[in-house]
Scaffold this motif. Structure first.
Motif, PDB file in Angstrom:
ATOM      1  N   GLN A   1      50.422  66.704 126.188  1.00 16.38           N
ATOM      2  CA  GLN A   1      49.400  66.483 125.722  1.00 16.38           C
ATOM      3  C   GLN A   1      49.130  67.332 124.208  1.00 16.38           C
ATOM      4  O   GLN A   1      49.441  67.159 122.797  1.00 16.38           O
ATOM      5  N   GLU A   2      49.614  69.166 123.968  1.00 12.74           N
ATOM      6  CA  GLU A   2      49.106  69.929 123.667  1.00 12.74           C
ATOM      7  C   GLU A   2      50.715  69.991 121.960  1.00 12.74           C
ATOM      8  O   GLU A   2      50.507  70.107 121.067  1.00 12.74           O
ATOM      9  N   SER A   3      51.452  69.841 123.171  1.00  6.18           N
ATOM     10  CA  SER A   3      52.842  69.324 122.731  1.00  6.18           C
ATOM     11  C   SER A   3      53.030  68.251 121.375  1.00  6.18           C
ATOM     12  O   SER A   3      53.174  68.045 120.531  1.00  6.18           O
ATOM     13  N   ILE A   4      52.368  66.790 122.246  1.00  8.39           N
ATOM     14  CA  ILE A   4      52.209  65.823 120.950  1.00  8.39           C
ATOM     15  C   ILE A   4      51.238  65.976 119.776  1.00  8.39           C
ATOM     16  O   ILE A   4      51.475  65.789 119.436  1.00  8.39           O
ATOM     17  N   ASP A   5      50.402  66.412 120.092  1.00  4.46           N
ATOM     18  CA  ASP A   5      48.832  67.036 119.046  1.00  4.46           C
ATOM     19  C   ASP A   5      49.620  67.607 117.688  1.00  4.46           C
ATOM     20  O   ASP A   5      49.307  67.540 116.904  1.00  4.46           O
ATOM     21  N   ARG A   6      50.371  68.689 118.451  1.00  3.19           N
ATOM     22  CA  ARG A   6      50.945  69.770 117.354  1.00  3.19           C
ATOM     23  C   ARG A   6      51.898  69.036 116.708  1.00  3.19           C
ATOM     24  O   ARG A   6      52.774  69.447 115.221  1.00  3.19           O
ATOM     25  N   ALA A   7      52.746  67.951 117.286  1.00  2.00           N
ATOM     26  CA  ALA A   7      53.612  67.902 116.797  1.00  2.00           C
ATOM     27  C   ALA A   7      53.557  67.496 115.543  1.00  2.00           C
ATOM     28  O   ALA A   7      52.715  66.093 115.132  1.00  2.00           O
ATOM     29  N   ALA A   8      54.999  66.800 114.082  1.00  2.00           N
ATOM     30  CA  ALA A   8      54.408  66.060 113.807  1.00  2.00           C
ATOM     31  C   ALA A   8      55.035  64.476 113.475  1.00  2.00           C
ATOM     32  O   ALA A   8      55.904  64.522 114.553  1.00  2.00           O
ATOM     33  N   PRO A   9      54.698  63.463 112.776  1.00  2.00           N
ATOM     34  CA  PRO A   9      55.220  61.801 112.856  1.00  2.00           C
ATOM     35  C   PRO A   9      56.802  62.394 112.506  1.00  2.00           C
ATOM     36  O   PRO A   9      57.430  62.932 111.640  1.00  2.00           O
ATOM     37  N   GLY A  10      57.061  62.056 113.395  1.00  2.00           N
ATOM     38  CA  GLY A  10      59.002  61.558 113.150  1.00  2.00           C
ATOM     39  C   GLY A  10      59.562  62.533 114.165  1.00  2.00           C
ATOM     40  O   GLY A  10      60.878  63.661 114.141  1.00  2.00           O
ATOM     41  N   ASP A  11      59.115  63.016 114.433  1.00  2.00           N
ATOM     42  CA  ASP A  11      59.431  64.942 116.027  1.00  2.00           C
ATOM     43  C   ASP A  11      60.183  63.963 117.100  1.00  2.00           C
ATOM     44  O   ASP A  11      59.329  63.011 117.757  1.00  2.00           O
ATOM     45  N   THR A  12      61.083  64.434 117.844  1.00  2.00           N
ATOM     46  CA  THR A  12      61.417  64.543 118.914  1.00  2.00           C
ATOM     47  C   THR A  12      60.655  65.690 119.933  1.00  2.00           C
ATOM     48  O   THR A  12      61.401  66.843 119.815  1.00  2.00           O
ATOM     49  N   ILE A  13      60.287  65.548 121.371  1.00  2.00           N
ATOM     50  CA  ILE A  13      59.957  66.563 122.072  1.00  2.00           C
ATOM     51  C   ILE A  13      60.814  66.014 123.178  1.00  2.00           C
ATOM     52  O   ILE A  13      60.799  65.356 123.750  1.00  2.00           O
ATOM     53  N   THR A  14      61.569  67.340 123.470  1.00  2.00           N
ATOM     54  CA  THR A  14      62.116  67.158 124.798  1.00  2.00           C
ATOM     55  C   THR A  14      61.454  68.053 125.366  1.00  2.00           C
ATOM     56  O   THR A  14      61.567  69.141 124.773  1.00  2.00           O
ATOM     57  N   VAL A  15      61.493  67.391 126.473  1.00  2.00           N
ATOM     58  CA  VAL A  15      60.569  68.108 128.006  1.00  2.00           C
ATOM     59  C   VAL A  15      61.559  68.164 129.625  1.00  2.00           C
ATOM     60  O   VAL A  15      62.196  66.580 129.117  1.00  2.00           O
ATOM     61  N   ASN A  16      62.189  69.452 129.666  1.00  2.00           N
ATOM     62  CA  ASN A  16      63.110  69.724 130.366  1.00  2.00           C
ATOM     63  C   ASN A  16      62.332  69.753 132.433  1.00  2.00           C
ATOM     64  O   ASN A  16      60.702  69.263 132.222  1.00  2.00           O
ATOM     65  N   GLY A  17      63.150  69.297 132.817  1.00  2.00           N
ATOM     66  CA  GLY A  17      62.486  69.160 134.189  1.00  2.00           C
ATOM     67  C   GLY A  17      61.531  69.744 134.602  1.00  2.00           C
ATOM     68  O   GLY A  17      61.285  70.651 134.346  1.00  2.00           O
ATOM     69  N   GLY A  18      60.268  69.290 135.645  1.00  3.88           N
ATOM     70  CA  GLY A  18      59.137  69.517 135.981  1.00  3.88           C
ATOM     71  C   GLY A  18      58.265  68.767 136.101  1.00  3.88           C
ATOM     72  O   GLY A  18      58.907  67.391 136.217  1.00  3.88           O
ATOM     73  N   THR A  19      57.279  69.301 136.996  1.00  2.15           N
ATOM     74  CA  THR A  19      55.851  67.586 136.809  1.00  2.15           C
ATOM     75  C   THR A  19      55.183  68.139 136.316  1.00  2.15           C
ATOM     76  O   THR A  19      54.710  69.918 136.115  1.00  2.15           O
ATOM     77  N   TYR A  20      54.574  67.487 135.821  1.00  5.51           N
ATOM     78  CA  TYR A  20      53.137  68.023 134.605  1.00  5.51           C
ATOM     79  C   TYR A  20      52.427  67.102 135.240  1.00  5.51           C
ATOM     80  O   TYR A  20      51.949  65.686 134.818  1.00  5.51           O
ATOM     81  N   HIS A  21      51.716  66.652 135.252  1.00  2.00           N
ATOM     82  CA  HIS A  21      49.829  66.655 135.837  1.00  2.00           C
ATOM     83  C   HIS A  21      49.134  66.269 135.009  1.00  2.00           C
ATOM     84  O   HIS A  21      47.783  67.355 134.947  1.00  2.00           O
ATOM     85  N   GLU A  22      49.197  65.366 134.184  1.00  2.44           N
ATOM     86  CA  GLU A  22      48.318  64.883 133.079  1.00  2.44           C
ATOM     87  C   GLU A  22      48.389  63.944 132.630  1.00  2.44           C
ATOM     88  O   GLU A  22      49.477  63.291 132.728  1.00  2.44           O
ATOM     89  N   ARG A  23      47.353  63.051 131.772  1.00  2.59           N
ATOM     90  CA  ARG A  23      47.313  61.635 131.121  1.00  2.59           C
ATOM     91  C   ARG A  23      48.193  62.610 129.634  1.00  2.59           C
ATOM     92  O   ARG A  23      47.349  63.483 129.265  1.00  2.59           O
ATOM     93  N   ILE A  24      48.280  61.448 129.378  1.00  8.93           N
ATOM     94  CA  ILE A  24      48.867  61.466 127.631  1.00  8.93           C
ATOM     95  C   ILE A  24      48.957  60.167 126.653  1.00  8.93           C
ATOM     96  O   ILE A  24      48.775  59.487 127.502  1.00  8.93           O
ATOM     97  N   VAL A  25      48.933  60.533 125.598  1.00  6.68           N
ATOM     98  CA  VAL A  25      47.981  59.614 124.582  1.00  6.68           C
ATOM     99  C   VAL A  25      49.316  60.114 123.718  1.00  6.68           C
ATOM    100  O   VAL A  25      49.506  61.006 122.776  1.00  6.68           O
ATOM    101  N   ILE A  26      50.343  58.533 123.014  1.00  5.26           N
ATOM    102  CA  ILE A  26      50.828  59.364 121.839  1.00  5.26           C
ATOM    103  C   ILE A  26      50.560  57.587 120.803  1.00  5.26           C
ATOM    104  O   ILE A  26      50.238  57.375 120.871  1.00  5.26           O
TER     105      ILE A  26
END
Length: 182
Positions: free
Chosen positions: A35-60
């Motif tokens: 969620q912090e990565s999403i919040d800090r990204a600019a519109p149109g960005d691509t966020i690449t997430v490598n394997g792992g487990t993220y225990h969270e709920r996200i809003v895009i």
């Protein structure tokens, strides 16, 4: 004193470098939360997430692509919706998304698409969620190549106010075709 100054400089570089990279198109998600990565990204960005487990709920809530490499897991820990998409031109692909809440009255989903324009949900695996994908009031949605095994839960795909409803209780669904909802 010099060693302490150098160590401080190195630590600051390791802490600030991922933050500086994350807003750039194609940058890997840092050790921050998704969620912090999403919040800090600019519109149109691509966020690449490598394997792992993220225990969270996200809003895009803005135009961006969230791309999983190596099947990273987003686990909602049995609390509400795991991924909520409300933005325009959002893409999420390459994830295992699991662990929505179980309160039937709230209809928690692995992926909830709500009042979004042109979202794309592609090549994700959905597990252990009350509803797999729940689409409400959205249009031009593309849902493609989804594997869903929600076990003894409710529906794999539910679309309201979108002229389409597909769901099977207690069944596995593998969607190997693209579906466009106008």
């Amino acid at each position: 004193m010099l060693a302490r100054t150098l160590l401080t400089g190195v630590l600051v570089a390791f802490v600030l470098l991922p933050v500086a990279l994350q807003g750039q198109s194609g940058a890997a998600a840092p050790a921050l939360s998704l969620q912090e990565s999403i919040d800090r990204a600019a519109p149109g960005d691509t966020i690449t997430v490598n394997g792992g487990t993220y225990h969270e709920r996200i809003v895009i809530d803005k135009a961006l692509s969230l791309v999983g490499v190596g099947s990273p897991v987003i686990d909602g820990d049995q609390q509400g919706d795991v991924v909520t998409i409300t933005g325009t031109d959002v893409t999420i692909s390459g994830f295992e998304i699991r662990g929505s809440g179980t309160a039937v009255s709230k209809e928690p989903s692995a992926i909830r698409i709500e009042n979004a324009h042109a979202p794309t949900v592609r090549s994700n695996v959905i597990k252990d969620s009350l509803y797999g994908i729940h689409v409400t009031g959205s249009h031009h949605a593309t849902i493609a190549f989804i594997s869903s095994d929600i076990g003894n839960r409710a529906f794999s795909l539910e679309m309201l106010n979108s002229q389409l409803f597909i769901g099977m209780k207690n069944k596995k669904i593998l969607l190997n075709e693209s579906m466009l909802v106008d």
